[in-house]
Design a protein around this motif. Sequence first.
Motif, PDB file in Angstrom:
ATOM      1  N   GLN A 165      25.434  -4.912  61.216  1.00  0.00           N
ATOM      2  CA  GLN A 165      25.676  -5.957  62.208  1.00  0.00           C
ATOM      3  C   GLN A 165      26.087  -5.320  63.532  1.00  0.00           C
ATOM      4  O   GLN A 165      26.439  -4.135  63.593  1.00  0.00           O
ATOM      5  CB  GLN A 165      26.782  -6.905  61.742  1.00  0.00           C
ATOM      6  N   THR A 166      26.065  -6.111  64.581  1.00  0.00           N
ATOM      7  CA  THR A 166      26.427  -5.625  65.907  1.00  0.00           C
ATOM      8  C   THR A 166      27.771  -6.200  66.321  1.00  0.00           C
ATOM      9  O   THR A 166      27.995  -7.404  66.209  1.00  0.00           O
ATOM     10  CB  THR A 166      25.364  -6.011  66.947  1.00  0.00           C
ATOM     11  N   ALA A 167      28.650  -5.335  66.780  1.00  0.00           N
ATOM     12  CA  ALA A 167      29.930  -5.766  67.341  1.00  0.00           C
ATOM     13  C   ALA A 167      29.842  -5.659  68.852  1.00  0.00           C
ATOM     14  O   ALA A 167      29.583  -4.577  69.387  1.00  0.00           O
ATOM     15  CB  ALA A 167      31.066  -4.892  66.816  1.00  0.00           C
ATOM     16  N   VAL A 168      30.012  -6.776  69.553  1.00  0.00           N
ATOM     17  CA  VAL A 168      29.948  -6.794  71.011  1.00  0.00           C
ATOM     18  C   VAL A 168      31.374  -6.929  71.553  1.00  0.00           C
ATOM     19  O   VAL A 168      32.133  -7.791  71.116  1.00  0.00           O
ATOM     20  CB  VAL A 168      29.057  -7.936  71.517  1.00  0.00           C
ATOM     21  N   ILE A 169      31.706  -6.067  72.496  1.00  0.00           N
ATOM     22  CA  ILE A 169      33.054  -6.005  73.059  1.00  0.00           C
ATOM     23  C   ILE A 169      33.090  -6.762  74.385  1.00  0.00           C
ATOM     24  O   ILE A 169      32.268  -6.529  75.272  1.00  0.00           O
ATOM     25  CB  ILE A 169      33.474  -4.540  73.305  1.00  0.00           C
ATOM     26  N   TYR A 170      34.041  -7.673  74.511  1.00  0.00           N
ATOM     27  CA  TYR A 170      34.239  -8.455  75.730  1.00  0.00           C
ATOM     28  C   TYR A 170      35.607  -8.163  76.339  1.00  0.00           C
ATOM     29  O   TYR A 170      36.590  -7.920  75.619  1.00  0.00           O
ATOM     30  CB  TYR A 170      34.173  -9.955  75.429  1.00  0.00           C
ATOM     31  N   VAL A 171      35.669  -8.220  77.651  1.00  0.00           N
ATOM     32  CA  VAL A 171      36.937  -8.256  78.378  1.00  0.00           C
ATOM     33  C   VAL A 171      36.855  -9.478  79.273  1.00  0.00           C
ATOM     34  O   VAL A 171      36.124  -9.490  80.264  1.00  0.00           O
ATOM     35  CB  VAL A 171      37.164  -6.980  79.208  1.00  0.00           C
ATOM     36  N   GLY A 172      37.542 -10.535  78.874  1.00  0.00           N
ATOM     37  CA  GLY A 172      37.360 -11.816  79.543  1.00  0.00           C
ATOM     38  C   GLY A 172      35.958 -12.331  79.248  1.00  0.00           C
ATOM     39  O   GLY A 172      35.515 -12.340  78.100  1.00  0.00           O
ATOM     40  N   THR A 173      35.232 -12.717  80.290  1.00  0.00           N
ATOM     41  CA  THR A 173      33.853 -13.181  80.099  1.00  0.00           C
ATOM     42  C   THR A 173      32.847 -12.034  80.173  1.00  0.00           C
ATOM     43  O   THR A 173      31.664 -12.232  79.902  1.00  0.00           O
ATOM     44  CB  THR A 173      33.472 -14.218  81.169  1.00  0.00           C
ATOM     45  N   ARG A 174      33.316 -10.855  80.509  1.00  0.00           N
ATOM     46  CA  ARG A 174      32.420  -9.720  80.698  1.00  0.00           C
ATOM     47  C   ARG A 174      32.057  -9.056  79.373  1.00  0.00           C
ATOM     48  O   ARG A 174      32.916  -8.812  78.519  1.00  0.00           O
ATOM     49  CB  ARG A 174      33.050  -8.685  81.623  1.00  0.00           C
ATOM     50  N   VAL A 175      30.768  -8.758  79.223  1.00  0.00           N
ATOM     51  CA  VAL A 175      30.311  -7.943  78.097  1.00  0.00           C
ATOM     52  C   VAL A 175      30.501  -6.486  78.497  1.00  0.00           C
ATOM     53  O   VAL A 175      29.862  -6.003  79.433  1.00  0.00           O
ATOM     54  CB  VAL A 175      28.827  -8.198  77.776  1.00  0.00           C
ATOM     55  N   LEU A 176      31.390  -5.799  77.785  1.00  0.00           N
ATOM     56  CA  LEU A 176      31.666  -4.409  78.128  1.00  0.00           C
ATOM     57  C   LEU A 176      30.704  -3.459  77.415  1.00  0.00           C
ATOM     58  O   LEU A 176      30.263  -2.459  77.983  1.00  0.00           O
ATOM     59  CB  LEU A 176      33.112  -4.065  77.772  1.00  0.00           C
ATOM     60  N   GLY A 177      30.382  -3.747  76.163  1.00  0.00           N
ATOM     61  CA  GLY A 177      29.496  -2.869  75.414  1.00  0.00           C
ATOM     62  C   GLY A 177      29.330  -3.344  73.991  1.00  0.00           C
ATOM     63  O   GLY A 177      29.763  -4.445  73.627  1.00  0.00           O
ATOM     64  N   GLN A 178      28.722  -2.497  73.166  1.00  0.00           N
ATOM     65  CA  GLN A 178      28.447  -2.885  71.784  1.00  0.00           C
ATOM     66  C   GLN A 178      28.280  -1.660  70.909  1.00  0.00           C
ATOM     67  O   GLN A 178      28.044  -0.552  71.407  1.00  0.00           O
ATOM     68  CB  GLN A 178      27.177  -3.738  71.718  1.00  0.00           C
ATOM     69  N   CYS A 179      28.368  -1.891  69.616  1.00  0.00           N
ATOM     70  CA  CYS A 179      28.026  -0.843  68.661  1.00  0.00           C
ATOM     71  C   CYS A 179      27.389  -1.470  67.434  1.00  0.00           C
ATOM     72  O   CYS A 179      27.668  -2.631  67.096  1.00  0.00           O
ATOM     73  CB  CYS A 179      29.242  -0.011  68.245  1.00  0.00           C
ATOM     74  N   THR A 180      26.502  -0.733  66.795  1.00  0.00           N
ATOM     75  CA  THR A 180      25.990  -1.121  65.486  1.00  0.00           C
ATOM     76  C   THR A 180      27.016  -0.640  64.469  1.00  0.00           C
ATOM     77  O   THR A 180      27.369   0.544  64.442  1.00  0.00           O
ATOM     78  CB  THR A 180      24.631  -0.475  65.208  1.00  0.00           C
ATOM     79  N   ILE A 181      27.505  -1.539  63.646  1.00  0.00           N
ATOM     80  CA  ILE A 181      28.595  -1.215  62.729  1.00  0.00           C
ATOM     81  C   ILE A 181      28.108  -0.280  61.623  1.00  0.00           C
ATOM     82  O   ILE A 181      27.156  -0.586  60.906  1.00  0.00           O
ATOM     83  CB  ILE A 181      29.195  -2.497  62.123  1.00  0.00           C
ATOM     84  N   ASP A 182      28.765   0.876  61.505  1.00  0.00           N
ATOM     85  CA  ASP A 182      28.469   1.833  60.441  1.00  0.00           C
ATOM     86  C   ASP A 182      29.410   1.681  59.257  1.00  0.00           C
ATOM     87  O   ASP A 182      29.014   1.898  58.107  1.00  0.00           O
ATOM     88  CB  ASP A 182      28.586   3.272  60.965  1.00  0.00           C
ATOM     89  N   ARG A 183      30.657   1.333  59.536  1.00  0.00           N
ATOM     90  CA  ARG A 183      31.639   1.248  58.457  1.00  0.00           C
ATOM     91  C   ARG A 183      32.700   0.208  58.805  1.00  0.00           C
ATOM     92  O   ARG A 183      32.924  -0.096  59.980  1.00  0.00           O
ATOM     93  CB  ARG A 183      32.299   2.599  58.187  1.00  0.00           C
ATOM     94  N   THR A 184      33.329  -0.312  57.795  1.00  0.00           N
ATOM     95  CA  THR A 184      34.422  -1.265  57.973  1.00  0.00           C
ATOM     96  C   THR A 184      35.600  -0.848  57.098  1.00  0.00           C
ATOM     97  O   THR A 184      35.443  -0.080  56.142  1.00  0.00           O
ATOM     98  CB  THR A 184      34.000  -2.697  57.575  1.00  0.00           C
ATOM     99  N   VAL A 185      36.772  -1.356  57.427  1.00  0.00           N
ATOM    100  CA  VAL A 185      37.971  -1.109  56.630  1.00  0.00           C
ATOM    101  C   VAL A 185      38.549  -2.458  56.244  1.00  0.00           C
ATOM    102  O   VAL A 185      38.835  -3.305  57.098  1.00  0.00           O
ATOM    103  CB  VAL A 185      39.010  -0.282  57.400  1.00  0.00           C
ATOM    104  N   SER A 186      38.726  -2.679  54.960  1.00  0.00           N
ATOM    105  CA  SER A 186      39.223  -3.951  54.456  1.00  0.00           C
ATOM    106  C   SER A 186      40.667  -4.189  54.876  1.00  0.00           C
ATOM    107  O   SER A 186      41.491  -3.262  54.896  1.00  0.00           O
ATOM    108  CB  SER A 186      39.120  -3.991  52.928  1.00  0.00           C
ATOM    109  N   ALA A 187      40.992  -5.408  55.203  1.00  0.00           N
ATOM    110  CA  ALA A 187      42.371  -5.772  55.539  1.00  0.00           C
ATOM    111  C   ALA A 187      43.238  -5.840  54.295  1.00  0.00           C
ATOM    112  O   ALA A 187      44.471  -5.803  54.397  1.00  0.00           O
ATOM    113  CB  ALA A 187      42.391  -7.124  56.248  1.00  0.00           C
ATOM    114  N   VAL A 188      42.620  -5.885  53.135  1.00  0.00           N
ATOM    115  CA  VAL A 188      43.371  -6.011  51.866  1.00  0.00           C
ATOM    116  C   VAL A 188      43.605  -4.663  51.232  1.00  0.00           C
ATOM    117  O   VAL A 188      44.720  -4.296  50.878  1.00  0.00           O
ATOM    118  CB  VAL A 188      42.624  -6.925  50.880  1.00  0.00           C
TER     119      VAL A 188
END
Length: 386
Positions: A358-381
């Motif tokens: 999946q793609t994670a898109v980074i925003y600062v306010g209404t601005r699109v700052l950048g993105q990354c294709t997700i390689d790995r995740t860390v569980s909150a549990v």
Amino acid sequence: MKVLAAMSGGVDSAVAAARAVDAGHDVVGVHLALSRMPGTLRSGARGCCTIEDSLDARRAAERLGIPFYVWDFSERFRDDVIDDFIAEYAAGRTPNPCMRCNERIKFAAVLEKALALGFDAVATGHYAHIVTDEAGHRELHRASDEAKDQSYVLGVLTSEQLAHAMFPLGTTPSKAVVRAEASERGLTVAQKPDSHDICFIPDGDTRGWLADRIPPAAGAIVDREGTQVGAHEGATSFTVGQRRGLNLGVPAPDGRPRFVLEVRPRSNEVVVGPREALAVRELAGARFTWAGLDPVASGIAVADASAPDAVAEFACEVQVRAHADPVPARARVAENDEAVLELGVTVDEPLDGVAPGQTAVIYVGTRVLGQCTIDRTVSAVTATAS
């Protein structure tokens, strides 16, 4: 300016082209043929880029009085979007083909050809807004109509691509305004329904479509401890967060339903567990880009001396799906365990069911700052990376 208007055959791109004409630009319309068998790519409101769409785009161009051409990008689309989609699923990831299409077709291949032909910009019917700062740097922002905002799928655009992009619908308050304008202009697509789903899978049966292209192999469904609780006929037919169709032979000890937590293509295993295990607190990806100036050059963050191009942690929001709500987060760029720079994000509130690919898109306010294709995740549990 000499503007190439990408006309899909829908109402949005037609009105975008019309507004470019009204602005005094020298506009030429182009429809992208993305399939050698275009008649197979629409079923009702599903799919796009059919012969019907090409004719609708041509009629709109004639109404606007602009030249019109059809460009065959079917081979490039197959290589860069469809084949990538298949390869990602074969690797146990969940790709977003619309992101790849914008990245590699509409704002790479098309823009490259447009610039070679002497055009200054490519205009599309996307709902997003470009803001130019005092120094002339262009920033990508959310559209005025939050319900139609498409800035997420444009998060892959680079500074060079933004310099030649035009989104005439960005400040439009609603889709209803666009349809009314199309009607007033006499455009026959004024009430044409929006297309949905993946254009090259018009019937919406992604599982069946993949099964025809990735030979299914039977394997085990296991819990987080590695105990087999069921069997499957092909791991590529499962996605993170899936609950239905698991056909588990061993019920959970607590009797609660289980969900797909991970797909492991190397071992051909599907990992299942409780719903709370879907919660993700961190994500990271090495394939990242900035939409315009990077966070250091923008004054949003400071450089991190730990590695060249590293960026110290800064506040932002992250969005992981096109129509998901953004959540507060902190992002940074740092080397991972393999000494590869990656964009990492830690969320204030856990995200549910985020999958690699999946793609994670980074925003600062209404601005699109950048993105990354997700390689790995860390569980909150469990705080276990996947």
